[in-house]
Design a protein around this motif. Structure first.
Motif, PDB file in Angstrom:
ATOM      1  N   GLN A 104       0.821  -1.215   0.000  1.00 41.28           N
ATOM      2  CA  GLN A 104       0.000   0.000   0.000  1.00 41.28           C
ATOM      3  C   GLN A 104       0.854   1.265   0.000  1.00 41.28           C
ATOM      4  O   GLN A 104       0.333   2.371  -0.086  1.00 41.28           O
ATOM      5  CB  GLN A 104      -0.941   0.016   1.211  1.00 41.28           C
ATOM      6  N   GLY A 105       2.166   1.092   0.165  1.00 40.66           N
ATOM      7  CA  GLY A 105       3.066   2.238   0.218  1.00 40.66           C
ATOM      8  C   GLY A 105       3.056   2.933   1.567  1.00 40.66           C
ATOM      9  O   GLY A 105       3.495   4.074   1.683  1.00 40.66           O
ATOM     10  N   LEU A 106       2.585   2.244   2.606  1.00 43.45           N
ATOM     11  CA  LEU A 106       2.484   2.829   3.940  1.00 43.45           C
ATOM     12  C   LEU A 106       3.667   2.468   4.831  1.00 43.45           C
ATOM     13  O   LEU A 106       3.788   2.968   5.946  1.00 43.45           O
ATOM     14  CB  LEU A 106       1.171   2.395   4.589  1.00 43.45           C
ATOM     15  N   ALA A 107       4.516   1.579   4.345  1.00 41.19           N
ATOM     16  CA  ALA A 107       5.719   1.172   5.070  1.00 41.19           C
ATOM     17  C   ALA A 107       6.766   0.808   4.017  1.00 41.19           C
ATOM     18  O   ALA A 107       6.430   0.536   2.864  1.00 41.19           O
ATOM     19  CB  ALA A 107       5.439  -0.030   5.973  1.00 41.19           C
ATOM     20  N   LEU A 108       8.010   0.789   4.455  1.00 39.47           N
ATOM     21  CA  LEU A 108       9.119   0.445   3.569  1.00 39.47           C
ATOM     22  C   LEU A 108       9.633  -0.949   3.904  1.00 39.47           C
ATOM     23  O   LEU A 108       9.561  -1.378   5.056  1.00 39.47           O
ATOM     24  CB  LEU A 108      10.271   1.440   3.749  1.00 39.47           C
ATOM     25  N   ALA A 109      10.157  -1.633   2.900  1.00 41.03           N
ATOM     26  CA  ALA A 109      10.851  -2.890   3.155  1.00 41.03           C
ATOM     27  C   ALA A 109      12.083  -2.553   4.000  1.00 41.03           C
ATOM     28  O   ALA A 109      12.831  -1.633   3.671  1.00 41.03           O
ATOM     29  CB  ALA A 109      11.262  -3.548   1.838  1.00 41.03           C
ATOM     30  N   TYR A 110      12.272  -3.268   5.091  1.00 45.16           N
ATOM     31  CA  TYR A 110      13.381  -2.992   6.013  1.00 45.16           C
ATOM     32  C   TYR A 110      14.568  -3.839   5.589  1.00 45.16           C
ATOM     33  O   TYR A 110      14.892  -4.853   6.203  1.00 45.16           O
ATOM     34  CB  TYR A 110      12.942  -3.301   7.439  1.00 45.16           C
ATOM     35  N   ARG A 111      15.229  -3.391   4.523  1.00 47.92           N
ATOM     36  CA  ARG A 111      16.292  -4.157   3.867  1.00 47.92           C
ATOM     37  C   ARG A 111      17.447  -4.519   4.794  1.00 47.92           C
ATOM     38  O   ARG A 111      18.133  -5.497   4.548  1.00 47.92           O
ATOM     39  CB  ARG A 111      16.826  -3.383   2.666  1.00 47.92           C
ATOM     40  N   GLN A 112      17.654  -3.731   5.843  1.00 49.67           N
ATOM     41  CA  GLN A 112      18.736  -4.030   6.788  1.00 49.67           C
ATOM     42  C   GLN A 112      18.527  -5.399   7.438  1.00 49.67           C
ATOM     43  O   GLN A 112      19.469  -6.053   7.837  1.00 49.67           O
ATOM     44  CB  GLN A 112      18.799  -2.931   7.847  1.00 49.67           C
ATOM     45  N   TYR A 113      17.255  -5.817   7.536  1.00 53.51           N
ATOM     46  CA  TYR A 113      16.946  -7.069   8.223  1.00 53.51           C
ATOM     47  C   TYR A 113      16.350  -8.138   7.324  1.00 53.51           C
ATOM     48  O   TYR A 113      16.393  -9.317   7.667  1.00 53.51           O
ATOM     49  CB  TYR A 113      15.981  -6.796   9.389  1.00 53.51           C
ATOM     50  N   SER A 114      15.737  -7.744   6.199  1.00 50.62           N
ATOM     51  CA  SER A 114      15.066  -8.722   5.349  1.00 50.62           C
ATOM     52  C   SER A 114      14.804  -8.136   3.964  1.00 50.62           C
ATOM     53  O   SER A 114      14.531  -6.944   3.829  1.00 50.62           O
ATOM     54  CB  SER A 114      13.725  -9.111   5.989  1.00 50.62           C
ATOM     55  N   LEU A 115      14.864  -8.996   2.958  1.00 50.95           N
ATOM     56  CA  LEU A 115      14.521  -8.589   1.591  1.00 50.95           C
ATOM     57  C   LEU A 115      13.142  -9.101   1.194  1.00 50.95           C
ATOM     58  O   LEU A 115      12.704  -8.923   0.059  1.00 50.95           O
ATOM     59  CB  LEU A 115      15.577  -9.109   0.607  1.00 50.95           C
ATOM     60  N   GLU A 116      12.442  -9.706   2.148  1.00 58.45           N
ATOM     61  CA  GLU A 116      11.145 -10.346   1.912  1.00 58.45           C
ATOM     62  C   GLU A 116      10.133  -9.431   1.213  1.00 58.45           C
ATOM     63  O   GLU A 116       9.412  -9.866   0.329  1.00 58.45           O
ATOM     64  CB  GLU A 116      10.577 -10.809   3.255  1.00 58.45           C
ATOM     65  N   TYR A 117      10.082  -8.171   1.616  1.00 59.90           N
ATOM     66  CA  TYR A 117       9.022  -7.295   1.117  1.00 59.90           C
ATOM     67  C   TYR A 117       9.499  -6.284   0.075  1.00 59.90           C
ATOM     68  O   TYR A 117       8.760  -5.359  -0.268  1.00 59.90           O
ATOM     69  CB  TYR A 117       8.312  -6.607   2.287  1.00 59.90           C
ATOM     70  N   VAL A 118      10.700  -6.478  -0.466  1.00 54.86           N
ATOM     71  CA  VAL A 118      11.195  -5.608  -1.535  1.00 54.86           C
ATOM     72  C   VAL A 118      10.270  -5.657  -2.761  1.00 54.86           C
ATOM     73  O   VAL A 118       9.939  -4.609  -3.318  1.00 54.86           O
ATOM     74  CB  VAL A 118      12.666  -5.931  -1.883  1.00 54.86           C
ATOM     75  N   PRO A 119       9.802  -6.841  -3.201  1.00 57.88           N
ATOM     76  CA  PRO A 119       8.875  -6.847  -4.341  1.00 57.88           C
ATOM     77  C   PRO A 119       7.582  -6.063  -4.067  1.00 57.88           C
ATOM     78  O   PRO A 119       7.071  -5.375  -4.960  1.00 57.88           O
ATOM     79  CB  PRO A 119       8.574  -8.337  -4.562  1.00 57.88           C
ATOM     80  N   ALA A 120       7.084  -6.104  -2.847  1.00 57.98           N
ATOM     81  CA  ALA A 120       5.879  -5.341  -2.494  1.00 57.98           C
ATOM     82  C   ALA A 120       6.170  -3.841  -2.537  1.00 57.98           C
ATOM     83  O   ALA A 120       5.339  -3.048  -2.998  1.00 57.98           O
ATOM     84  CB  ALA A 120       5.375  -5.756  -1.111  1.00 57.98           C
ATOM     85  N   GLU A 121       7.361  -3.449  -2.072  1.00 58.25           N
ATOM     86  CA  GLU A 121       7.733  -2.037  -2.129  1.00 58.25           C
ATOM     87  C   GLU A 121       7.859  -1.588  -3.584  1.00 58.25           C
ATOM     88  O   GLU A 121       7.399  -0.497  -3.947  1.00 58.25           O
ATOM     89  CB  GLU A 121       9.042  -1.794  -1.385  1.00 58.25           C
TER      90      GLU A 121
END
Length: 148
Positions: A104-121
């Motif tokens: 939804q663009g309401l949070a960022l993927a927290y790349r420092q800890y995980s790449l799990e949500y990079v595609p969603a971002e």
């Protein structure tokens, strides 16, 4: 209830009605739960939309609360953070709420800890949703916390 996670570690599942603390933190039955793999703007964090103040952290928290409503959610807790909060992926039925917030663009993927949500971002950026919408300016939550 304990079950092995994909990493071979033990996971604990907590189910119940959640109170939204902020855009990436919930509480279920007095257990503070931090949504893992993402970072939402702080509640007090100022963003700008079309050169006007926009409370983007508050918008994230309200959208999460609206999405959950008064339904039960289930959180798979895999570990604790340095503040003793449980780190978890939380679901509303089959909907991964962590991914939903980022998509939804309401949070960022927290790349420092995980790449799990990079595609969603990336999907949120492409669709220009939330923080990625035209005319929105913001500082990443981790930079905001470091500066403040």
């Amino acid at each position: 209830v304990r079950a092995p996670s994909s990493a071979g570690r033990q996971s604990t599942f907590v189910t119940g009605r959640a109170s939204v603390i902020d855009g990436d933190t919930l509480s279920i039955r007095d257990e503070r739960i931090r949504l893992i793999g993402l970072d939402a703007p702080e509640a007090s964090q100022p963003c700008r939309r079309n050169q006007r103040p926009w409370r983007c952290g508050q918008a994230a928290a309200m959208a999460l609360a609206d999405q959950i409503g008064n339904q039960n959610i289930t959180c798979e807790i895999t570990s604790k953070d340095r503040y003793k909060r449980s780190l978890a992926v939380c679901r509303l039925n089959s909907l991964d709420l962590n991914e939903w917030l980022v998509r939804q663009g309401l949070a960022l993927a927290y790349r420092q800890y995980s790449l799990e949500y990079v595609p969603a971002e990336n999907a949120a950026k492409k669709a220009k949703r939330g923080l990625w919408a035209e005319g929105v300016t913001f500082v990443s939550p981790w930079d905001y916390r470091r500066r403040n």
